[in-house]
Design an enzyme around this catalytic site. Structure first.
Site, PDB file in Angstrom:
ATOM      1  N   GLU A  97       6.303 -35.726  -8.163  1.00 15.96           N
ATOM      2  CA  GLU A  97       7.489 -36.541  -7.882  1.00 15.96           C
ATOM      3  C   GLU A  97       7.500 -37.768  -8.795  1.00 15.96           C
ATOM      4  OE1 GLU A  97      10.355 -37.093  -7.001  1.00 15.96           O
ATOM      5  OE2 GLU A  97      10.571 -37.645  -4.897  1.00 15.96           O
ATOM      6  N   ASP A  98       8.675 -38.311  -9.019  1.00 11.21           N
ATOM      7  CA  ASP A  98       8.755 -39.502  -9.869  1.00 11.21           C
ATOM      8  C   ASP A  98       8.297 -40.764  -9.156  1.00 11.21           C
ATOM      9  OD1 ASP A  98      10.983 -39.538  -8.168  1.00 11.21           O
ATOM     10  OD2 ASP A  98      12.453 -39.854  -9.745  1.00 11.21           O
ATOM     11  N   ASP A 101       9.162 -44.151  -2.555  1.00 10.86           N
ATOM     12  CA  ASP A 101       9.863 -45.396  -2.253  1.00 10.86           C
ATOM     13  C   ASP A 101       9.838 -45.603  -0.730  1.00 10.86           C
ATOM     14  OD1 ASP A 101      11.482 -47.639  -2.886  1.00 10.86           O
ATOM     15  OD2 ASP A 101      13.308 -46.490  -2.615  1.00 10.86           O
ATOM     16  N   PHE A 151      14.029 -52.080  -8.931  1.00  9.17           N
ATOM     17  CA  PHE A 151      14.659 -50.800  -9.268  1.00  9.17           C
ATOM     18  C   PHE A 151      14.354 -50.473 -10.726  1.00  9.17           C
ATOM     19  CE2 PHE A 151      17.780 -47.620 -10.235  1.00  9.17           C
ATOM     20  CZ  PHE A 151      17.759 -46.854  -9.086  1.00  9.17           C
ATOM     21  N   ARG A 164      17.425 -41.538 -17.930  1.00  7.41           N
ATOM     22  CA  ARG A 164      16.269 -40.675 -17.665  1.00  7.41           C
ATOM     23  C   ARG A 164      15.437 -40.434 -18.922  1.00  7.41           C
ATOM     24  NH1 ARG A 164      16.935 -38.431 -12.539  1.00  7.41           N
ATOM     25  NH2 ARG A 164      19.048 -37.894 -11.916  1.00  7.41           N
TER      26      ARG A 164
HETATM   27  P1  IMP Z   1      12.438 -42.255  -0.989  1.00  8.07           P
HETATM   28  O1  IMP Z   1      12.951 -41.064  -0.287  1.00  8.07           O
HETATM   29  O2  IMP Z   1      13.077 -43.528  -0.518  1.00  8.07           O
HETATM   30  O3  IMP Z   1      10.934 -42.359  -1.047  1.00  8.07           O
HETATM   31  O4  IMP Z   1      12.988 -42.196  -2.457  1.00  8.07           O
HETATM   32  C1  IMP Z   1      12.535 -41.342  -3.360  1.00  8.07           C
HETATM   33  C2  IMP Z   1      13.609 -41.063  -4.373  1.00  8.07           C
HETATM   34  O5  IMP Z   1      14.489 -42.168  -4.552  1.00  8.07           O
HETATM   35  C3  IMP Z   1      12.958 -40.831  -5.692  1.00  8.07           C
HETATM   36  O6  IMP Z   1      12.711 -39.456  -5.853  1.00  8.07           O
HETATM   37  C4  IMP Z   1      13.977 -41.343  -6.667  1.00  8.07           C
HETATM   38  O7  IMP Z   1      14.841 -40.310  -7.029  1.00  8.07           O
HETATM   39  C5  IMP Z   1      14.745 -42.395  -5.915  1.00  8.07           C
HETATM   40  N1  IMP Z   1      14.305 -43.764  -6.264  1.00  8.07           N
HETATM   41  C6  IMP Z   1      13.582 -44.597  -5.507  1.00  8.07           C
HETATM   42  N2  IMP Z   1      13.344 -45.757  -6.132  1.00  8.07           N
HETATM   43  C7  IMP Z   1      13.912 -45.633  -7.351  1.00  8.07           C
HETATM   44  C8  IMP Z   1      13.987 -46.515  -8.486  1.00  8.07           C
HETATM   45  O8  IMP Z   1      13.464 -47.638  -8.540  1.00  8.07           O
HETATM   46  N3  IMP Z   1      14.672 -46.020  -9.557  1.00  8.07           N
HETATM   47  C9  IMP Z   1      15.251 -44.798  -9.574  1.00  8.07           C
HETATM   48  N4  IMP Z   1      15.191 -43.954  -8.549  1.00  8.07           N
HETATM   49  C10 IMP Z   1      14.527 -44.367  -7.433  1.00  8.07           C
HETATM   50 MG    MG Z   2      13.753 -38.160  -7.025  1.00  4.21          MG
END
Ligand code: IMP
Ligand code: MG
Length: 176
Positions: A97-98, A101, A151, A164
């Protein structure tokens, strides 16, 4: 509108860390076949760099989820837009995963994949934003970098589908 991007993690620093992670993963899975699952689309650049550094046999599959709409604010809803193409039952699976968050995406994905009873299931995330965590049930075995609550874009991560392709990770500041 003009966006400015300030470099947070340089290309060289990312590449060095990706190699370290790949070495660690290669040791942990020595002699095994690893099923690498890329979380689209943000994970794709990390996934392709990481996989090329691995010294174990690799099978690849892809899953696409959406949690963010075209904004910097999470909608809190995680939808699976494209599922795996092959069963993972009995396989050693590493989810790539990238960014971790709030935790909603990985929590949903781990539950979804576990239901197929893989032999093992671990998570590798390039970035972790611990301050933002809402759901705490996923602790990735492999983390590239822990970052502050900013962000970020680049190296797979987007803002409204842009940036990207940047080879580094930068903090996005949007201006009118
Ligand atoms: P989560 O479900 O809140 O943990 O978010 C995960 C997803 O939110 C990641 O797979 C990203 O696609 C997106 N995301 C969260 N933070 C960022 C950020 O700082 N930049 C870009 N995408 C983000
Ligand atoms: Mg993502």
């Amino acid at each position: 509108m003009k966006d400015t991007i300030e470099v947070m993690i340089s290309e060289a620093t990312i590449q060095k860390r990706v190699l370290e992670l790949a070495e660690e993963i290669s040791l942990d899975y020595k002699g095994l076949t690893l099923t690498l699952i890329c979380v689209l689309k943000g994970g794709v650049i990390f996934f392709s760099d990481l996989s090329r550094r691995l010294q174990v046999d690799v099978e690849m599959d892809f899953i696409d989820v959406s949690s963010y709409s075209d904004s910097t604010i999470s909608s809190g809803v995680v939808r699976i837009d494209k599922d795996l193409e092959r069963p993972i039952t009995g396989k050693h699976v590493l989810l790539v995963e990238d960014i971790l968050d709030t935790g909603q995406t990985l929590s949903r994905l781990v539950r979804h994949l576990s239901a197929q009873r893989p032999k093992s299931l671990k998570v590798c995330t390039l970035l972790d934003k611990p301050e933002r965590r809402v759901i705490n049930d996923v602790a990735p075995e492999y983390i590239g970098f822990s970052i502050p609550d900013k962000f970020v874009v680049g190296y797979g991560l987007d803002y409204a589908q842009k940036y990207r392709q940047l080879p580094y990770i930068g903090v996005l500041e949007t201006r009118d």
